[in-house]
Structures are given as structure tokens and as C-alpha cells.
Design an enzyme around this catalytic site. Sequence first.
Site, PDB file in Angstrom:
ATOM      1  N   GLN A 171       0.623  -0.958  -0.085  1.00  0.00           N
ATOM      2  CA  GLN A 171      -0.309  -0.006  -0.212  1.00  0.00           C
ATOM      3  C   GLN A 171       0.868   1.482  -0.237  1.00  0.00           C
ATOM      4  O   GLN A 171       1.903   1.264   0.744  1.00  0.00           O
ATOM      5  CB  GLN A 171      -0.777  -0.178   1.148  1.00  0.00           C
ATOM      6  CG  GLN A 171      -1.892  -1.306   1.205  1.00  0.00           C
ATOM      7  CD  GLN A 171      -2.885  -0.694   0.435  1.00  0.00           C
ATOM      8  OE1 GLN A 171      -3.822   0.192  -0.939  1.00  0.00           O
ATOM      9  NE2 GLN A 171      -3.545  -2.000   0.292  1.00  0.00           N
ATOM     10  N   TYR A 183      -6.198 -13.425  -1.174  1.00  0.00           N
ATOM     11  CA  TYR A 183      -5.451 -12.609  -2.347  1.00  0.00           C
ATOM     12  C   TYR A 183      -4.260 -11.942  -0.944  1.00  0.00           C
ATOM     13  O   TYR A 183      -4.447 -10.295  -0.617  1.00  0.00           O
ATOM     14  CB  TYR A 183      -6.225 -11.033  -2.641  1.00  0.00           C
ATOM     15  CG  TYR A 183      -7.259 -11.889  -3.080  1.00  0.00           C
ATOM     16  CD1 TYR A 183      -7.238 -11.815  -5.247  1.00  0.00           C
ATOM     17  CD2 TYR A 183      -8.839 -11.507  -3.195  1.00  0.00           C
ATOM     18  CE1 TYR A 183      -8.428 -12.466  -5.764  1.00  0.00           C
ATOM     19  CE2 TYR A 183      -9.808 -11.479  -3.437  1.00  0.00           C
ATOM     20  CZ  TYR A 183      -9.351 -12.544  -4.774  1.00  0.00           C
ATOM     21  OH  TYR A 183     -10.559 -13.064  -5.668  1.00  0.00           O
ATOM     22  N   ASN A 187       0.067  -8.400   5.147  1.00  0.00           N
ATOM     23  CA  ASN A 187      -0.840  -6.513   5.724  1.00  0.00           C
ATOM     24  C   ASN A 187      -2.156  -6.546   6.391  1.00  0.00           C
ATOM     25  O   ASN A 187      -1.412  -5.494   7.634  1.00  0.00           O
ATOM     26  CB  ASN A 187      -1.139  -5.293   4.350  1.00  0.00           C
ATOM     27  CG  ASN A 187      -1.282  -4.323   4.723  1.00  0.00           C
ATOM     28  OD1 ASN A 187      -0.152  -3.823   5.035  1.00  0.00           O
ATOM     29  ND2 ASN A 187      -2.033  -3.563   4.157  1.00  0.00           N
ATOM     30  N   GLU A 227      -2.315 -16.681  -1.172  1.00  0.00           N
ATOM     31  CA  GLU A 227      -1.931 -16.001  -2.113  1.00  0.00           C
ATOM     32  C   GLU A 227      -1.026 -16.082  -3.519  1.00  0.00           C
ATOM     33  O   GLU A 227      -0.133 -17.861  -2.773  1.00  0.00           O
ATOM     34  CB  GLU A 227      -0.624 -14.945  -1.525  1.00  0.00           C
ATOM     35  CG  GLU A 227       0.235 -13.505  -1.945  1.00  0.00           C
ATOM     36  CD  GLU A 227      -0.706 -12.944  -2.959  1.00  0.00           C
ATOM     37  OE1 GLU A 227      -0.224 -12.402  -3.879  1.00  0.00           O
ATOM     38  OE2 GLU A 227      -1.386 -12.375  -2.269  1.00  0.00           O
ATOM     39  N   ASP A 239      -9.901  -8.629  -0.642  1.00  0.00           N
ATOM     40  CA  ASP A 239      -8.939  -7.236  -1.244  1.00  0.00           C
ATOM     41  C   ASP A 239      -8.227  -8.009  -2.471  1.00  0.00           C
ATOM     42  O   ASP A 239      -6.847  -7.896  -3.347  1.00  0.00           O
ATOM     43  CB  ASP A 239      -7.667  -7.067  -1.027  1.00  0.00           C
ATOM     44  CG  ASP A 239      -7.133  -6.136  -0.862  1.00  0.00           C
ATOM     45  OD1 ASP A 239      -7.220  -4.577  -1.433  1.00  0.00           O
ATOM     46  OD2 ASP A 239      -5.875  -5.537  -0.169  1.00  0.00           O
ATOM     47  N   CYS A 255     -10.533  -1.486  -4.134  1.00  0.00           N
ATOM     48  CA  CYS A 255      -9.573  -0.424  -5.123  1.00  0.00           C
ATOM     49  C   CYS A 255     -10.321  -0.036  -6.540  1.00  0.00           C
ATOM     50  O   CYS A 255     -10.058   0.673  -7.194  1.00  0.00           O
ATOM     51  CB  CYS A 255      -7.777  -0.963  -4.655  1.00  0.00           C
ATOM     52  SG  CYS A 255      -7.572  -2.498  -6.645  1.00  0.00           S
ATOM     53  N   GLU A 267      -9.434   4.276  -2.626  1.00  0.00           N
ATOM     54  CA  GLU A 267     -10.065   2.541  -2.204  1.00  0.00           C
ATOM     55  C   GLU A 267     -11.089   3.094  -1.240  1.00  0.00           C
ATOM     56  O   GLU A 267     -11.440   3.850  -0.574  1.00  0.00           O
ATOM     57  CB  GLU A 267      -8.758   2.577  -1.321  1.00  0.00           C
ATOM     58  CG  GLU A 267      -8.410   1.707  -0.733  1.00  0.00           C
ATOM     59  CD  GLU A 267      -7.444   0.322  -1.741  1.00  0.00           C
ATOM     60  OE1 GLU A 267      -6.901  -0.290  -1.340  1.00  0.00           O
ATOM     61  OE2 GLU A 267      -7.328   0.997  -1.986  1.00  0.00           O
TER      62      GLU A 267
END
EC number: 2.1.1.-
Length: 362
Positions: free
Chosen positions: A182, A210, A215, A231, A293, A318, A352
Site C-alpha cells: 500500500q 489475496y 498487510n 496468495e 482485497d 481498489c 479505495e
Amino acid sequence: MNDYTQQLQGKKDYLKTLFAGLDVPEWEVYESPDKHYRMRAEFRIWHEGGEMFYAMFEKGQKASGASMIRCDRFEAASEAVNRLMPELIAAAAQSPELKKRWYAVEFLSTLSGEMLVTMIYHKRLDAEWMQAAQALQQQLDISVIGRSRGQKIVLKQDYVTETLKVGNRDFRYRQIEGSFTQPNAAVCQKMLEWACRTAEGLGSDLLELYCGNGNFTLPLSRYFRQVLATEISKTSVSAAQWNIEANRIGNIKIARLSAEEFTEAYTGKREFKRLKDGGIALTDYAFSTIFVDPPRAGIDEETLKLVSQFDNIIYISCNPETLRANLDTLAETHAVERAALFDQFPFTHHIESGVLLKKKIL
């Protein structure tokens, strides 16, 4: 109304219009600093008349002298990047090896000022370049990577370590050059705090699709018995594993699967050796919540069917257009309980956002 407030109001108005017709609560709004908010920045290096300087180009136009914008400073970038910019260009200008055919540069900084600089060239990087770059690294107290076609030379390390404060705890993150992070650390902290507040009281186990470098995974793990995160990027999985160990968190497992592959595993269509090798048995989990995400394209149709099976959905987006499209489907089974706008990208059209959905009692 100042420029920042005006552009933020435009985003609020856009979201209200886009989501009209859906039952969405009042949008919570999380502002960004109006300058020095980007931890990453990249520039072309422009050579003209014996001088060398940073450059960007007019949007939508071919890179040329006519569209070039000189950037001696870049207010959007962190203060650390702005301090380093003149020092780096001045030092490189004194070295023929560093200056020759230097094409572009990428900065990756942290809130504490740690700095990784990737210097990109249109020439083969040799021992003389390495010697000059080592001296530059020492002189400016930075980490340097050299890149050219088919070459990546890491002189010290290819990552920075960011520390983000979430509630009363600090979390350390290894952020690797070239992988997604980010860019707006101040707003990222607000996003993490919002996600944690939405997770309070949900309990049981969490599935995350994801997950990137973990994070959201790390702070969210405090609110669940177990966390399984997926991921596909090897680099991000490696960073996530380091981050889990560095933060001494014992209830997270990472599966290197795409969202589509995990859907196949979860529904029993396929077995994956990667799950078995990672000691992951899906039957060990009692998922109450899914956290997603996704990339700008949103969630694909098959994964959306999987997502709709969960009681609670925390969705960070996003791209509000694909979020709206996904919510049109999810609204059949779930109600939107919370909605938030995070101004990750001030003075751009990018938005976002985050929503918490809970399964309707039919």
C-alpha cells in the site's frame, strides 16, 4: 473549501451516486495527509545538455521532450524521498559509471525513513558500476539495487522494513522491491484499524483471499481463533511468512494458491499438494468470516459464489465499479453493515473503499 477537501468531496459524491439503489449506510471517510503521503515514487532520468534530472510525463502522452515535466521535488512523495532526491542526483552526476545510460529510478521508503533505491539502466552493469554504486550506498546511507535487461544486482538488500501502528500494537512488515505494498502508509494504518474494528466480536476462524505480504492478515489475526490466508505470488508469500515470524504470531497459515484454486480446493473439485505440504487441512477450520482485497478486476464469478457462503464478509476494494458489480450479487444474500472511503490516492480518480457485509436472516 481547499483543494484537498474539494477533491475528497468529489469522491464522496461519486460513491453516493455509484451505489445509489443499494442499501448502503453512510460512508465513513478517512482522509489522507495532503502532501508527503506516498512511500513509493518512480521517475525517468532525463539527460539534456549535460544536465541530468528527474522527469515525469503528461498523462496519456508519449514520453518525449514535449510532454516531459521536470521534477526536482515531488510533494506527493514522503519527506524522506524528497530529501534524498537532490542528494542522489548530485552524487550520481559526479560518477561517470552511475550517470551513463541511467534511465529511471524507483524509491521505496518507510515512515522511519529507511530507503531502497532501484536504479534502472540501458546498459550492462559491470564491476565498475557495482563499485560506484557501493560507494553511493555508503555515502547516502541507503540500499541500492541495479537493474538492466536480464540483470538485477542487489548490493545490500532488496527490501525495507515498515512499522505500522494498529491500535496499541506495532506490526513490522518486510516490503520487497517490485512487489505490491500500500503506497500511502498513513491511510493504510487507518484501513487496518477500520478492518480490525469490523472484525471485533466475529470470532471463530478467518479465511483471507489475496493476502499479499500479510498487510491485513497480521492485525486481524488477533480477532480470530485461526487464520488461513491465500496468495499466489511467491515473493509476497515469502514476505508474509517472514512477517508472521517477525511479529511472533502463531495462528496464521499461508497457502500459495490463487483465489480460483482455493475455490476448487474448498469445494472439493481438486486436491492441492501445496496445501498438504503446508500442513493445511481445510477440515480443521470453522470459518465465520472471509476477508477479500481483490485486484482491480474484482472477484471472479466462481470465487464470488464461495464468498457468498460466509456469514461475514470484509471486502476491501481498489475499484468501486467492480465493488458495485460484486455487491449487486452479494446483496442477494448479505446486507451491507458498514462502508468506508479511504483516500489512499489524493488528487487522482482512484478510490479505495471497504465494506462489511453480514448474511441476511431469511
